[in-house]
Write a protein that holds these residues in place. Structure first.
Motif, PDB file in Angstrom:
ATOM      1  N   PRO A  78     -12.607 -29.312 -22.055  1.00 26.21           N
ATOM      2  CA  PRO A  78     -13.338 -30.286 -21.246  1.00 26.21           C
ATOM      3  C   PRO A  78     -12.550 -31.580 -21.078  1.00 26.21           C
ATOM      4  CG  PRO A  78     -14.374 -30.050 -23.399  1.00 26.21           C
ATOM      5  CD  PRO A  78     -13.312 -29.028 -23.319  1.00 26.21           C
ATOM      6  N   LYS A  81      -8.697 -19.877 -16.461  1.00 27.65           N
ATOM      7  CA  LYS A  81      -7.791 -18.762 -16.755  1.00 27.65           C
ATOM      8  C   LYS A  81      -8.321 -18.015 -17.959  1.00 27.65           C
ATOM      9  CE  LYS A  81      -3.875 -21.153 -17.240  1.00 27.65           C
ATOM     10  NZ  LYS A  81      -2.447 -21.512 -17.266  1.00 27.65           N
ATOM     11  N   PRO A  82      -8.215 -16.693 -18.026  1.00 20.83           N
ATOM     12  CA  PRO A  82      -7.772 -15.823 -16.940  1.00 20.83           C
ATOM     13  C   PRO A  82      -8.815 -15.728 -15.842  1.00 20.83           C
ATOM     14  CG  PRO A  82      -8.440 -14.525 -18.852  1.00 20.83           C
ATOM     15  CD  PRO A  82      -8.540 -15.956 -19.248  1.00 20.83           C
ATOM     16  N   PHE A  83      -8.376 -15.750 -14.600  1.00 20.16           N
ATOM     17  CA  PHE A  83      -9.344 -15.800 -13.521  1.00 20.16           C
ATOM     18  C   PHE A  83      -9.577 -14.394 -12.984  1.00 20.16           C
ATOM     19  CE2 PHE A  83      -6.474 -14.814 -10.086  1.00 20.16           C
ATOM     20  CZ  PHE A  83      -5.239 -15.250 -10.543  1.00 20.16           C
ATOM     21  N   ASP A  89       4.504 -22.723 -12.890  1.00 21.52           N
ATOM     22  CA  ASP A  89       5.860 -22.370 -13.318  1.00 21.52           C
ATOM     23  C   ASP A  89       5.946 -20.939 -13.823  1.00 21.52           C
ATOM     24  OD1 ASP A  89       6.139 -23.581 -16.739  1.00 21.52           O
ATOM     25  OD2 ASP A  89       4.382 -23.003 -15.590  1.00 21.52           O
ATOM     26  N   SER A  90       4.829 -20.275 -13.951  1.00 20.21           N
ATOM     27  CA  SER A  90       4.869 -18.890 -14.421  1.00 20.21           C
ATOM     28  C   SER A  90       4.880 -17.941 -13.236  1.00 20.21           C
ATOM     29  CB  SER A  90       3.650 -18.596 -15.296  1.00 20.21           C
ATOM     30  OG  SER A  90       3.419 -17.204 -15.357  1.00 20.21           O
ATOM     31  N   HIS A 119       2.291 -21.289 -24.061  1.00 22.55           N
ATOM     32  CA  HIS A 119       1.154 -21.409 -23.154  1.00 22.55           C
ATOM     33  C   HIS A 119       1.221 -20.385 -22.023  1.00 22.55           C
ATOM     34  CE1 HIS A 119      -1.902 -23.526 -20.793  1.00 22.55           C
ATOM     35  NE2 HIS A 119      -1.098 -23.447 -19.766  1.00 22.55           N
ATOM     36  N   SER A 120       2.412 -20.242 -21.462  1.00 22.20           N
ATOM     37  CA  SER A 120       2.564 -19.293 -20.356  1.00 22.20           C
ATOM     38  C   SER A 120       2.378 -17.860 -20.816  1.00 22.20           C
ATOM     39  CB  SER A 120       3.941 -19.441 -19.704  1.00 22.20           C
ATOM     40  OG  SER A 120       4.011 -20.669 -19.030  1.00 22.20           O
ATOM     41  N   GLY A 122      -3.639 -13.159 -21.182  1.00 23.56           N
ATOM     42  CA  GLY A 122      -5.076 -13.199 -20.936  1.00 23.56           C
ATOM     43  C   GLY A 122      -5.432 -12.463 -19.667  1.00 23.56           C
ATOM     44  N   ALA A 123      -4.584 -12.644 -18.665  1.00 18.07           N
ATOM     45  CA  ALA A 123      -4.853 -11.985 -17.386  1.00 18.07           C
ATOM     46  C   ALA A 123      -4.852 -10.473 -17.525  1.00 18.07           C
ATOM     47  CB  ALA A 123      -3.814 -12.421 -16.356  1.00 18.07           C
ATOM     48  N   PHE A 124      -4.069  -9.959 -18.466  1.00 16.79           N
ATOM     49  CA  PHE A 124      -3.996  -8.506 -18.604  1.00 16.79           C
ATOM     50  C   PHE A 124      -4.821  -7.987 -19.774  1.00 16.79           C
ATOM     51  CE2 PHE A 124      -1.252  -7.562 -15.254  1.00 16.79           C
ATOM     52  CZ  PHE A 124      -0.343  -8.591 -15.141  1.00 16.79           C
ATOM     53  N   ASP A 170       0.381 -27.801 -29.349  1.00 14.30           N
ATOM     54  CA  ASP A 170      -0.306 -28.888 -28.650  1.00 14.30           C
ATOM     55  C   ASP A 170      -0.406 -30.096 -29.569  1.00 14.30           C
ATOM     56  OD1 ASP A 170      -3.485 -29.210 -26.854  1.00 14.30           O
ATOM     57  OD2 ASP A 170      -1.486 -30.036 -26.493  1.00 14.30           O
ATOM     58  N   THR A 211       4.488 -14.800 -13.289  1.00 17.21           N
ATOM     59  CA  THR A 211       3.365 -13.862 -13.405  1.00 17.21           C
ATOM     60  C   THR A 211       2.115 -14.448 -12.769  1.00 17.21           C
ATOM     61  OG1 THR A 211       4.259 -13.091 -15.510  1.00 17.21           O
ATOM     62  CG2 THR A 211       1.970 -12.552 -15.026  1.00 17.21           C
ATOM     63  N   MET A 212       1.839 -15.715 -13.101  1.00 13.06           N
ATOM     64  CA  MET A 212       0.631 -16.348 -12.580  1.00 13.06           C
ATOM     65  C   MET A 212       0.704 -16.476 -11.069  1.00 13.06           C
ATOM     66  SD  MET A 212      -2.220 -17.144 -13.767  1.00 13.06           S
ATOM     67  CE  MET A 212      -1.822 -16.916 -15.479  1.00 13.06           C
ATOM     68  N   LYS A 246       0.579 -16.888 -23.252  1.00 16.14           N
ATOM     69  CA  LYS A 246      -0.857 -16.701 -23.491  1.00 16.14           C
ATOM     70  C   LYS A 246      -1.600 -16.515 -22.173  1.00 16.14           C
ATOM     71  CE  LYS A 246      -4.772 -19.405 -24.585  1.00 16.14           C
ATOM     72  NZ  LYS A 246      -5.314 -20.638 -25.073  1.00 16.14           N
ATOM     73  N   GLY A 247      -1.241 -17.330 -21.190  1.00 12.34           N
ATOM     74  CA  GLY A 247      -1.923 -17.253 -19.903  1.00 12.34           C
ATOM     75  C   GLY A 247      -1.806 -15.876 -19.275  1.00 12.34           C
ATOM     76  N   GLY A 248      -0.566 -15.395 -19.202  1.00 11.70           N
ATOM     77  CA  GLY A 248      -0.355 -14.076 -18.611  1.00 11.70           C
ATOM     78  C   GLY A 248      -1.037 -12.988 -19.423  1.00 11.70           C
ATOM     79  N   HIS A 269      -2.810 -18.130 -29.024  1.00 15.48           N
ATOM     80  CA  HIS A 269      -3.707 -19.286 -28.980  1.00 15.48           C
ATOM     81  C   HIS A 269      -3.527 -20.166 -30.206  1.00 15.48           C
ATOM     82  CE1 HIS A 269      -7.187 -21.689 -28.014  1.00 15.48           C
ATOM     83  NE2 HIS A 269      -7.609 -21.529 -29.252  1.00 15.48           N
ATOM     84  N   ALA A 318     -19.083 -28.974 -26.898  1.00 12.64           N
ATOM     85  CA  ALA A 318     -17.659 -29.207 -27.142  1.00 12.64           C
ATOM     86  C   ALA A 318     -17.453 -30.543 -27.820  1.00 12.64           C
ATOM     87  CB  ALA A 318     -16.893 -29.142 -25.827  1.00 12.64           C
ATOM     88  N   PHE A 332       6.015 -25.659 -26.132  1.00 10.90           N
ATOM     89  CA  PHE A 332       4.578 -25.521 -25.879  1.00 10.90           C
ATOM     90  C   PHE A 332       4.336 -24.696 -24.619  1.00 10.90           C
ATOM     91  CE2 PHE A 332       0.142 -26.493 -25.588  1.00 10.90           C
ATOM     92  CZ  PHE A 332      -0.099 -26.617 -24.235  1.00 10.90           C
ATOM     93  N   MET A 366      -0.031 -13.146  -9.604  1.00  9.74           N
ATOM     94  CA  MET A 366      -1.454 -12.795  -9.715  1.00  9.74           C
ATOM     95  C   MET A 366      -2.268 -13.535  -8.655  1.00  9.74           C
ATOM     96  SD  MET A 366      -1.954 -10.922 -12.766  1.00  9.74           S
ATOM     97  CE  MET A 366      -3.660 -11.209 -12.850  1.00  9.74           C
ATOM     98  N   SER A 389     -11.717 -23.803 -22.667  1.00  9.37           N
ATOM     99  CA  SER A 389     -12.088 -24.594 -23.819  1.00  9.37           C
ATOM    100  C   SER A 389     -11.659 -26.044 -23.717  1.00  9.37           C
ATOM    101  CB  SER A 389     -11.441 -23.986 -25.054  1.00  9.37           C
ATOM    102  OG  SER A 389     -10.049 -23.979 -24.872  1.00  9.37           O
ATOM    103  N   ALA A 397     -12.261 -26.675 -30.426  1.00 11.01           N
ATOM    104  CA  ALA A 397     -13.091 -25.928 -29.483  1.00 11.01           C
ATOM    105  C   ALA A 397     -12.245 -24.806 -28.893  1.00 11.01           C
ATOM    106  CB  ALA A 397     -13.576 -26.870 -28.391  1.00 11.01           C
ATOM    107  N   ASP A 398     -12.372 -23.634 -29.409  1.00  7.15           N
ATOM    108  CA  ASP A 398     -11.558 -22.531 -28.894  1.00  7.15           C
ATOM    109  C   ASP A 398     -12.415 -21.522 -28.148  1.00  7.15           C
ATOM    110  OD1 ASP A 398     -12.907 -21.471 -30.943  1.00  7.15           O
ATOM    111  OD2 ASP A 398     -11.201 -20.652 -31.993  1.00  7.15           O
ATOM    112  N   ASP A 399     -11.775 -20.549 -27.599  1.00  8.76           N
ATOM    113  CA  ASP A 399     -12.455 -19.610 -26.718  1.00  8.76           C
ATOM    114  C   ASP A 399     -13.595 -18.865 -27.396  1.00  8.76           C
ATOM    115  OD1 ASP A 399     -10.744 -20.296 -24.764  1.00  8.76           O
ATOM    116  OD2 ASP A 399      -9.360 -18.659 -25.125  1.00  8.76           O
TER     117      ASP A 399
END
Lengths: 748, 121, 93
Positions: free
Chosen positions: B88, B105-107, B10-11, A47-48, A54-56, A73, B13-14, A50-52, A66, A302, A43, B17, B86, A135-137
């Motif tokens: 809550p 995120k992304p911030f 733990d990332s 998740h990581s 998103g930032a780019f 999840d 990249t994060m 996806k996070g990165g 996602h 939500a 997971f 950033m 997303s 509930a997604d983005d």
């Protein structure tokens, strides 16, 4: 922003690691050896990524990640059981995720259809009955029609009805809701009463008031009417309340946003300030204290979505069972490895170094070695005695230089794991394309090899594996009929042997069909119709150019890539490849490569006035043949009697074109070498100068590839010496059809 | 006085950033790679604000926040969690564990600094 | 006549110091006290609570309580938190 580009690079590096972790975790789950932590690690990997991403702004990647993450999840919260078949599906999803990452990096496009199909599969797995709307983005609430909400309605509590004359509250909803007030200045009244929980989370009212101050003109009135004397005071209790008057052009949403973090931890009233309000304002604050906090619209939306019933998963006990099965296959090592890499991450004391710097260092050390050799040569030429202090000093220098070289080479040595890691996916895809069932077993991933070699390993190994699956392994029904398990095994192993790195790709398939191979070779005129060949020799025919047993070009391994191309690329690295096969049982390709492409232990020899270097690892022994040991076979050449057997004599100078007719071996020296197919040959040279470690300089990058020559080097006297490729020399002789026929020899 | 921010994620990249944005805004940054590492760092640092991710190995965000709130030296330190919008439920859970606020995120660097301003002087 | 105790207010007057300040003040009850505000850099709601609560306590006990040398940060903090001029001993009442 340059900094951002650097971080982007870091992101893709991290993705590589994460994708590897992801695959390892899923393989463990598939093998039944994963546990809850494995699932969590999988997971986190998605998740990581996806996070990165998103930032780019890598939209497609984020979207797919996602869906994947949502499923993971559900798995880790035991809503979806972690079965082995699920793991197999997830592995396919991981492949697509990897494709997305690569596409993001290269700017290419991904296969939309495949992505959509996989995404649909994942969504179905997450939610088989299609009831929950997660509930997604994208804000997708199928059952909820966005509407502006009027405050002052009954359900929102006792605020006095329509006397306040509230305007509809503006909330950012997908449907076009009326936007709130014009950007002119307005007066607002804010009543803010923290609960103890607000303070417990280290929130500070003063900071919120400061934020409000930033929005406009602020006056604050403190209400401490509920505050007890010190003896009854709970130092962390909440007794204070503030009423603030704010003149601002900001809208209500902006004002409310200031209190975003604490809406559940306080009583908050935000309303436009009018004189009517002032009259109705309760000086004791009782009514207001009763008033509920303004509804959090986002939370309501939500909640509405999330409250759609989710079917009970009664497979929960089964899930625990499936995941915690006894450890089985070698791939099970992935789970402890994943944990290891997590632990190791914090404990590691490593530095990241720019690879270019290491390359430069290795080049410099190479030059150092050459220079040191030249210096030693000059010293000898000057006539200094070997025992002189200069000479012994130089010996020490040589020793030191060698040590530096070894240490520097070790820096660049990497485990073959990075190449092996790509293979499970290749196996999955090839198996699926050819309709075979295949299990990949790997061994020796930690075997280290110089970076220069590692990069060139991938292609040959890929071809060998494809070949093993496509041609080696039989179809499942054929296997079963032969009494074998339907699933074939392909084993990929790496080890150090004899100062080289050896890679074996073996399969438990049908082995080489020797009749067929021989027939094809004859039909393509690669061998004479009457040739008598040993089994080994027949097997090695597949390496001949122009050879392909596929009746039609198969998508997998036949597209213009024959084993001869593979062999040539191996040879270009100074390596050897050979095959051993047992009919009905399978085949093993053995690939042997030098540990590094940078230096070589060599035998310096004279050949027709030229100085060449022959790799020491290829030489079994060197000898000075006697005339009686040589047998002349006429036009086929000559052979040498060696310990009861006969070995073909091959004059290096003749084969390379340095002279018109072969030298009589008795007039020269013989280097006995072992072929890649296990056969032997006796290379004839004019003389031996000595043994030396030489720095390899690529001929290809400086000139071009030359048959029979592996590379070049610079000797101590400054002259260039070519480095021989013994196998190529033997092959050149053989191809010419002039190699002495071993069968004839046996007949003697 | 330059304020110190502890980032726990733990990332890599994060972390990079965050560092880019925070140093750009004039903060001093110390980093940890997961909750356990974060607690170790806190033994020697007194940051003005802590920013932490939730999903981490060894000790996740929830566990980390709870541990910080139990620590006499750092219980008053504002803690911001990194979260996806997303969620809550996650926000509520983080709040229950003791989080002061959150960053989505992304911030973007502006929102990041704004969130920090809301919780730290 | 009892000696006036002087209690130095800490640099950070918020959640981090509220409990210990309360305890410190509780120990000084029943006698005149002076709070020295020169070192204060940050005033938070919980800190203010303790101070105002002390004011009530000293009033109830019939003892004088005063604030001396309020730092600029303390004065700004009081203003931000809504303590108007002369509303309390903190602002010169």
């Amino acid at each position: 922003m340059d900094e951002l580009e650097i971080i982007k690079g870091t992101f893709f590096q991290e993705c590589e690691e994460l994708l590897a972790d992801l695959e390892n975790g899923l393989l463990a789950m598939e093998a039944g050896s994963g546990d809850a932590e494995t699932v969590n690690a999988v997971f986190r990997a998605v998740h990581s990524i996806k996070g990165g991403a998103g930032a780019f702004g890598f939209e497609a990647l984020v979207r797919f990640a996602h869906v994947f993450e949502t499923l993971m999840d559900a798995v880790r919260s035991n809503k979806v059981p972690a079965t082995q078949s699920l793991a197999a599906d997830l592995l396919r999803a991981a492949d697509i995720l990897a494709d997305h990452v690569n596409a993001a990096q290269s700017g290419d496009l991904v296969d939309e259809g495949r992505t959509a199909a996989m995404a649909a599969e994942l969504t179905a797995l997450t939610d088989p009955d299609g009831l929950a709307a997660p509930a997604d983005d994208e804000g997708d609430f199928p059952d909820f029609t966005p509407q502006p909400i009027a405050i002052g309605g009954d359900e929102l509590g006792d605020l006095g009805g329509d006397e306040f004359g509230f305007t509809p509250m503006a909330v950012a909803l997908p449907d076009d809701a009326p936007v709130a007030d014009e950007p002119a200045d307005a007066e607002w009244e804010i009543v803010f009463t923290p609960h103890a929980s607000l303070y417990r989370n280290a929130n500070e009212p003063a900071l919120f008031l400061r934020e409000l101050e930033r929005l406009g003109l602020l006056t604050v009135t403190l209400d401490d009417s509920r505050l007890p004397a010190l003896e009854d005071l709970d130092a962390e209790g909440a007794y204070l309340s503030w009423t603030a008057r704010l003149t601002t052009d900001a809208d209500e949403t902006t004002i409310r946003e200031v209190f975003d973090f604490v809406e559940a931890d306080c009583d908050l009233i935000i309303r436009p300030f009018t004189d009517d309000l002032h009259d109705l304002h309760d000086p004791d604050g009782d009514d207001l204290a009763e008033a509920p906090a303004m509804p959090d619209i986002a939370a309501i939306l939500a909640k509405a979505a999330a409250e759609a019933p989710i079917p009970e998963m009664d497979a929960l006990p089964a899930a625990a069972g499936a995941v915690a099965a006894a450890p089985a296959a070698p791939a099970a090592a992935a789970a402890p490895k994943a944990a290891e890499s997590n632990q190791g991450f914090a404990a590691q004391a490593t530095i990241r170094v720019d690879p270019e710097r290491i390359d430069k260092l290795i080049d410099l050390v190479g030059e150092l070695v050459i220079n040191q050799a030249m210096l030693a040569q000059r010293v000898v030429e000057c006539g200094l005695a070997p025992s002189s202090s200069v000479a012994t000093g130089l010996d020490d220098l040589e020793q030191l230089t060698r040590e530096i070289q070894e240490s520097v080479m070790a820096i660049r040595a990497q485990p073959v794991k990075s190449v092996f890691q790509r293979m499970p996916r290749l196996v999955r895809e090839t198996a699926s394309m050819t309709g075979k069932q295949v299990r990949l077993v790997t061994d020796g991933e930690a075997t280290e090899v110089d970076k220069t070699v590692i990069e060139r390993l991938s292609d040959p190994i890929t071809h060998m594996i494809r070949n093993a699956i496509d041609h080696g392994l039989e179809a499942p029904d054929v296997r079963v009929a032969a009494g074998k398990p339907a699933e074939g095994v392909v084993k990929l192993a790496a080890m150090h042997r004899g100062g080289r790195i050896v890679i074996e790709v073996s399969d438990d398939g049908a082995g080489i069909n020797r009749e067929r191979v021989k027939a094809i070779a004859i039909s393509r005129e690669l061998i004479g119709p009457d040739s008598q060949l040993t089994d080994d020799e027949i097997d090695n025919l597949i390496f001949l150019p122009g050879f392909s047993t596929a009746a039609k070009v198969s998508d997998v391994s036949g597209r213009g890539v024959g084993m001869d191309v593979v062999r040539r690329s191996i040879q270009a690295l100074g390596g050897r490849i050979s095959i051993a096969s047992r009919p009905g049982q399978g085949s093993t390709f053995t690939l042997s490569l030098p540990l590094t492409l940078a230096v070589l232990d060599g035998m310096v020899i004279d050949v027709a006035g030229q100085t060449l270097v022959c790799p020491l690892t290829a030489i079994v022994e060197s000898l000075k043949p006697k005339a009686e040991e040589i047998r002349n076979l006429g036009p086929s050449g000559a052979v040498l009697a060696v310990r009861g057997g006969f070995v073909p004599l091959i004059d290096i100078g003749y084969v390379l074109g340095f002279r018109a007719a072969p030298l009589n071996a008795a007039d020269g020296v013989v280097l006995l070498i072992e072929n890649e197919d296990g056969g032997r040959a006796a290379l004839v040279a004019d003389g031996i100068q000595g043994q030396r470690q030489v720095v390899i300089k690529s001929l290809e990058s400086n000139y071009r590839q030359v048959e029979g020559i592996a590379a070049a080097t610079i000797l101590g006297d400054g002259r260039v010496a070519l480095i021989l490729d013994p196998d190529a020399v033997v092959a050149m002789r053989r191809q010419g059809g002039r190699a002495p026929d071993p069968a004839l020899i046996a007949a003697e | 006085m330059i304020q110190t921010i502890l980032t726990v994620d733990d990332s890599r990249t994060m972390r990079d950033m965050l560092r880019l944005a925070l140093v750009g805004a004039g903060f001093r940054v110390v980093e940890a790679v997961d909750g356990l590492d974060g607690l170790a760092v806190l033994a020697g640092e007194r940051p003005d604000v802590i920013i932490t991710d939730i999903n981490m190995p060894n000790l996740d965000g929830f566990g980390f926040i709870e541990a910080v709130r139990d620590d006499a030296d750092n219980r008053g330190t504002p803690i911001l969690v990194l979260t996806t919008e997303s969620d809550p439920d996650k926000k509520a859970r983080a709040r229950d564990a003791g989080a002061t606020g959150w960053i989505v995120k992304p911030f973007n660097p502006e929102k990041l600094v704004q969130a920090i301003r809301r919780v730290a002087a | 006549m009892s000696e006036t105790q002087t209690i130095a207010l800490p640099e950070t007057l918020d959640m981090r110091s509220a409990q210990s300040l309360r305890d410190q003040l509780a120990a000084a009850r029943g006698a005149p006290a002076t709070l020295d505000g020169s070192a204060v850099r940050r005033l938070g709601a919980l800190g203010l609570q303790v101070l105002l609560s002390a004011e009530r306590q000293w009033q109830a006990d019939g003892q004088p309580l005063s604030l001396v040398d309020p730092s600029p940060d303390l004065r700004a903090g009081l203003k931000l938190l809504g303590i108007a001029e002369s509303q309390s001993f903190l602002t010169g009442a």
